[in-house]
Design a protein around this motif. Structure first.
Motif, PDB file in Angstrom:
ATOM      1  N   ALA A 231       0.865  -1.175   0.000  1.00  0.00           N
ATOM      2  CA  ALA A 231       0.000   0.000   0.000  1.00  0.00           C
ATOM      3  C   ALA A 231       0.901   1.224   0.000  1.00  0.00           C
ATOM      4  O   ALA A 231       1.638   1.448   0.963  1.00  0.00           O
ATOM      5  CB  ALA A 231      -0.918   0.012   1.223  1.00  0.00           C
ATOM      6  N   ASN A 232       0.845   1.984  -1.085  1.00  0.00           N
ATOM      7  CA  ASN A 232       1.789   3.093  -1.221  1.00  0.00           C
ATOM      8  C   ASN A 232       1.124   4.264  -1.917  1.00  0.00           C
ATOM      9  O   ASN A 232       0.512   4.104  -2.972  1.00  0.00           O
ATOM     10  CB  ASN A 232       3.034   2.644  -1.977  1.00  0.00           C
ATOM     11  CG  ASN A 232       4.241   3.493  -1.630  1.00  0.00           C
ATOM     12  OD1 ASN A 232       4.503   4.493  -2.274  1.00  0.00           O
ATOM     13  ND2 ASN A 232       4.975   3.088  -0.588  1.00  0.00           N
ATOM     14  N   ALA A 233       1.279   5.431  -1.317  1.00  0.00           N
ATOM     15  CA  ALA A 233       0.559   6.610  -1.787  1.00  0.00           C
ATOM     16  C   ALA A 233       1.053   7.095  -3.146  1.00  0.00           C
ATOM     17  O   ALA A 233       0.252   7.452  -4.012  1.00  0.00           O
ATOM     18  CB  ALA A 233       0.685   7.732  -0.760  1.00  0.00           C
ATOM     19  N   TYR A 234       2.354   7.130  -3.314  1.00  0.00           N
ATOM     20  CA  TYR A 234       2.940   7.698  -4.533  1.00  0.00           C
ATOM     21  C   TYR A 234       3.774   6.607  -5.199  1.00  0.00           C
ATOM     22  O   TYR A 234       4.933   6.386  -4.845  1.00  0.00           O
ATOM     23  CB  TYR A 234       3.779   8.924  -4.190  1.00  0.00           C
ATOM     24  CG  TYR A 234       2.991   9.954  -3.400  1.00  0.00           C
ATOM     25  CD1 TYR A 234       1.900  10.602  -3.966  1.00  0.00           C
ATOM     26  CD2 TYR A 234       3.324  10.250  -2.079  1.00  0.00           C
ATOM     27  CE1 TYR A 234       1.159  11.518  -3.249  1.00  0.00           C
ATOM     28  CE2 TYR A 234       2.587  11.171  -1.349  1.00  0.00           C
ATOM     29  CZ  TYR A 234       1.503  11.803  -1.941  1.00  0.00           C
ATOM     30  OH  TYR A 234       0.772  12.704  -1.211  1.00  0.00           O
ATOM     31  N   ARG A 256      -0.510  -7.896  -4.719  1.00  0.00           N
ATOM     32  CA  ARG A 256      -1.567  -6.889  -4.681  1.00  0.00           C
ATOM     33  C   ARG A 256      -0.969  -5.518  -4.367  1.00  0.00           C
ATOM     34  O   ARG A 256      -0.149  -5.387  -3.461  1.00  0.00           O
ATOM     35  CB  ARG A 256      -2.607  -7.243  -3.620  1.00  0.00           C
ATOM     36  CG  ARG A 256      -3.182  -8.645  -3.758  1.00  0.00           C
ATOM     37  CD  ARG A 256      -4.315  -8.864  -2.780  1.00  0.00           C
ATOM     38  NE  ARG A 256      -4.747 -10.260  -2.763  1.00  0.00           N
ATOM     39  CZ  ARG A 256      -5.869 -10.680  -2.175  1.00  0.00           C
ATOM     40  NH1 ARG A 256      -6.653  -9.803  -1.564  1.00  0.00           N
ATOM     41  NH2 ARG A 256      -6.197 -11.957  -2.187  1.00  0.00           N
ATOM     42  N   LEU A 257      -1.419  -4.539  -5.109  1.00  0.00           N
ATOM     43  CA  LEU A 257      -1.035  -3.154  -4.874  1.00  0.00           C
ATOM     44  C   LEU A 257      -2.268  -2.358  -4.467  1.00  0.00           C
ATOM     45  O   LEU A 257      -3.311  -2.451  -5.115  1.00  0.00           O
ATOM     46  CB  LEU A 257      -0.437  -2.532  -6.140  1.00  0.00           C
ATOM     47  CG  LEU A 257       0.802  -3.192  -6.730  1.00  0.00           C
ATOM     48  CD1 LEU A 257       1.216  -2.462  -8.008  1.00  0.00           C
ATOM     49  CD2 LEU A 257       1.949  -3.197  -5.733  1.00  0.00           C
ATOM     50  N   ILE A 258      -2.148  -1.577  -3.395  1.00  0.00           N
ATOM     51  CA  ILE A 258      -3.199  -0.651  -2.988  1.00  0.00           C
ATOM     52  C   ILE A 258      -2.670   0.755  -3.259  1.00  0.00           C
ATOM     53  O   ILE A 258      -1.708   1.208  -2.630  1.00  0.00           O
ATOM     54  CB  ILE A 258      -3.550  -0.817  -1.501  1.00  0.00           C
ATOM     55  CG1 ILE A 258      -3.951  -2.265  -1.201  1.00  0.00           C
ATOM     56  CG2 ILE A 258      -4.673   0.146  -1.112  1.00  0.00           C
ATOM     57  CD1 ILE A 258      -4.173  -2.545   0.278  1.00  0.00           C
ATOM     58  N   ARG A 285      -2.515  -7.778  -9.017  1.00  0.00           N
ATOM     59  CA  ARG A 285      -3.833  -7.219  -8.720  1.00  0.00           C
ATOM     60  C   ARG A 285      -3.660  -5.779  -8.228  1.00  0.00           C
ATOM     61  O   ARG A 285      -2.826  -5.516  -7.372  1.00  0.00           O
ATOM     62  CB  ARG A 285      -4.552  -8.034  -7.646  1.00  0.00           C
ATOM     63  CG  ARG A 285      -4.749  -9.495  -7.994  1.00  0.00           C
ATOM     64  CD  ARG A 285      -5.577 -10.164  -6.901  1.00  0.00           C
ATOM     65  NE  ARG A 285      -5.617 -11.605  -7.042  1.00  0.00           N
ATOM     66  CZ  ARG A 285      -6.346 -12.413  -6.268  1.00  0.00           C
ATOM     67  NH1 ARG A 285      -7.084 -11.893  -5.296  1.00  0.00           N
ATOM     68  NH2 ARG A 285      -6.335 -13.719  -6.439  1.00  0.00           N
ATOM     69  N   ILE A 286      -4.476  -4.885  -8.765  1.00  0.00           N
ATOM     70  CA  ILE A 286      -4.384  -3.470  -8.398  1.00  0.00           C
ATOM     71  C   ILE A 286      -5.704  -3.024  -7.784  1.00  0.00           C
ATOM     72  O   ILE A 286      -6.775  -3.231  -8.361  1.00  0.00           O
ATOM     73  CB  ILE A 286      -4.046  -2.601  -9.618  1.00  0.00           C
ATOM     74  CG1 ILE A 286      -2.681  -3.004 -10.190  1.00  0.00           C
ATOM     75  CG2 ILE A 286      -4.037  -1.115  -9.238  1.00  0.00           C
ATOM     76  CD1 ILE A 286      -2.308  -2.286 -11.466  1.00  0.00           C
ATOM     77  N   LYS A 339      -4.603  -8.071   8.169  1.00  0.00           N
ATOM     78  CA  LYS A 339      -6.033  -7.873   8.436  1.00  0.00           C
ATOM     79  C   LYS A 339      -6.461  -6.453   8.096  1.00  0.00           C
ATOM     80  O   LYS A 339      -7.551  -6.235   7.536  1.00  0.00           O
ATOM     81  CB  LYS A 339      -6.341  -8.201   9.896  1.00  0.00           C
ATOM     82  CG  LYS A 339      -6.307  -9.689  10.207  1.00  0.00           C
ATOM     83  CD  LYS A 339      -6.639  -9.957  11.672  1.00  0.00           C
ATOM     84  CE  LYS A 339      -6.636 -11.458  11.954  1.00  0.00           C
ATOM     85  NZ  LYS A 339      -6.918 -11.738  13.399  1.00  0.00           N
ATOM     86  N   ARG A 340      -5.613  -5.465   8.415  1.00  0.00           N
ATOM     87  CA  ARG A 340      -5.939  -4.077   8.079  1.00  0.00           C
ATOM     88  C   ARG A 340      -5.979  -3.887   6.562  1.00  0.00           C
ATOM     89  O   ARG A 340      -6.872  -3.221   6.025  1.00  0.00           O
ATOM     90  CB  ARG A 340      -4.912  -3.130   8.701  1.00  0.00           C
ATOM     91  CG  ARG A 340      -4.825  -3.177  10.216  1.00  0.00           C
ATOM     92  CD  ARG A 340      -5.940  -2.414  10.911  1.00  0.00           C
ATOM     93  NE  ARG A 340      -5.767  -2.419  12.355  1.00  0.00           N
ATOM     94  CZ  ARG A 340      -5.295  -1.405  13.060  1.00  0.00           C
ATOM     95  NH1 ARG A 340      -4.957  -0.283  12.461  1.00  0.00           N
ATOM     96  NH2 ARG A 340      -5.181  -1.493  14.378  1.00  0.00           N
ATOM     97  N   MET A 341      -5.005  -4.481   5.855  1.00  0.00           N
ATOM     98  CA  MET A 341      -4.957  -4.322   4.401  1.00  0.00           C
ATOM     99  C   MET A 341      -6.125  -5.052   3.732  1.00  0.00           C
ATOM    100  O   MET A 341      -6.730  -4.544   2.776  1.00  0.00           O
ATOM    101  CB  MET A 341      -3.639  -4.864   3.854  1.00  0.00           C
ATOM    102  CG  MET A 341      -2.386  -4.135   4.317  1.00  0.00           C
ATOM    103  SD  MET A 341      -2.327  -2.407   3.843  1.00  0.00           S
ATOM    104  CE  MET A 341      -2.838  -1.635   5.395  1.00  0.00           C
TER     105      MET A 341
END
Length: 423
Positions: A231-234, A256-258, A285-286, A339-341
């Protein structure tokens, strides 16, 4: 002392989500400090969160603790004289990393920023993550409130983080003698064993550790056999990291990318979307996070490896900024983060499918994506050629307040912004 090259055992690590969990924990730790508080942050705003930090630091200093605050000259440019003097008047040492003047209202000190977010209290308790001291990290800020994470640490890893932040102050002008004197006050590592997690403190700078964070990401991706969640903002990483993600997906790893679906800056989503074609067709997966702007920088691999920190996966963080991440090897922490992701992906994200790209991906966009993808091969080397100026760490109390007042008066007359010298 070197850091980022070995695992340190015996740590307790707790995940903190958003300002609601992070700020109370940090402020309480600062208020409970007996000897020392050191804070590094990219952004400190003079809002309710910044004022909360201000009050906690003043309280610690008035009780006799040594308090050091380092802010970035670009990220925290507009703190008032009253805010700064409210700290320095009670003994807080406020230092500005690379302060700079504005030119025609624009800040010019853009590159090689101090982007770390670190707190160390009494050499025994530390916080590392991506959360700045600003009200937009609280849910009551509204639709633009940011989603982010940090960790609280206790145990031997804190000694390494403590030495790092002390050295950062010393390099900024205090010198080796000051560093050795302050280091003597650190508690023994044996006294700090607090849990069962292995941890590694990994930083990025423009001298000896230019690619350490990216290198640890790539090594973990190569080693993954079952699951990768980032999980990455930029998100606009270099070619080698993209290649490792594609290879992992092709060998059967669930990758998986968030990423941002409601970005704070539209160009962020545009840049990341240029990579969607290459990633999706490799089996990655995006997921786009759509509730609010995503500001987090976290990842997990399989069931033990995790990281939380300040480093985005973009050119600024990977090639220019000063960053800090904690890498964790612990099954229990990994499970909490997973679990959070997982909840985020199920409840707050839109999964991007190849069919979603069909109507958008004209021949020209495919060609443009091809060239952008291969541009990633070269940008780290290009950015590395930018000037490596020696960053200035300027005591706020030593700045020319008279000049600042003059500039603030001119700003009032012109409607422009104030410079950053005393911030």
């Amino acid at each position: 002392m070197s850091h980022g090259n070995h695992w340190v055992g015996g740590n307790r690590i707790e995940l903190l989500e958003n300002g609601e969990e992070f700020f109370p924990r940090v402020f309480d730790a600062i208020r409970a400090a007996e000897r020392e508080v050191i804070v590094e942050t990219f952004i400190l705003f003079e809002d309710k969160v910044g004022l909360g930090l201000h009050a906690a630091l003043r309280e610690a200093a008035q009780r006799g603790a040594k308090v050091d605050l380092m802010i970035d000259g670009f990220g925290s440019p507009d703190l008032s004289r009253e805010f700064i003097e409210g700290l320095t008047s009670v003994g807080v040492k406020v230092r500005v990393f690379d302060p700079g003047h504005r030119f025609m209202g624009q800040r010019l000190n853009v590159f090689r920023r101090m982007h770390r977010k670190i707190v160390v209290v009494d050499g025994e308790r530390a916080f590392v993550g991506g959360i700045n001291y600003s009200a937009d990290h609280l849910l009551d800020f509204g639709p633009k409130a940011k989603q982010d994470w940090a960790v609280e640490l206790a145990g031997p890893i804190v000694a390494e983080i403590h030495q790092f932040v002390l050295r950062a102050i010393a390099v900024g002008g205090k010198g080796a003698g000051w560093f050795r004197r302050r280091l003597k006050q650190a508690p023994s590592v044996r006294q700090l064993t607090a849990g069962e997690a292995d941890a590694m403190f990994v930083t990025r700078d423009n001298r000896r550790h230019t690619n350490d964070i990216e290198r640890h990401y790539r090594a973990a991706i190569r080693a993954a056999r079952e699951r990768i969640v980032i999980a990455n903002a930029y998100f606009f990483p270099g070619y080698r990291l993209i290649k490792e993600l594609r290879r992992a997906a092709r060998r059967g790893v669930d990758v998986r990318l968030i990423l941002q679906g409601e970005p704070d800056m539209p160009i962020v989503k545009t840049a990341a979307s240029m990579l969607y074609h290459h990633l999706l067709h490799a089996g990655v997966r995006i997921y786009e996070y759509c509730d609010r702007p995503l500001h987090g920088k976290v990842a997990l691999m399989d069931d033990r490896w995790s990281t939380v920190g300040s480093s985005n996966l973009d050119p600024l963080s990977l090639s220019l900024n000063l960053e800090a991440n904690v890498v964790v090897r612990d099954k229990a922490f990994n499970e909490v983060l997973w679990k959070r992701m997982d909840q985020l992906m199920q409840e707050s994200c839109k999964r991007i499918e190849t069919t979603d790209l069909a109507s958008e991906w004209s021949g020209w966009r495919l060609v443009r994506s091809f060239f952008i993808f291969h541009f990633l091969r070269w940008y780290p080397a290009w950015l590395d050629r930018l000037p490596r100026h020696v960053p200035r760490l300027t005591p706020a109390e030593a700045t020319d307040l008279a000049e600042r007042q003059k500039n603030e008066k001119n700003s009032d007359n012109t409607g422009g912004a104030t410079p950053t010298e005393a911030a």
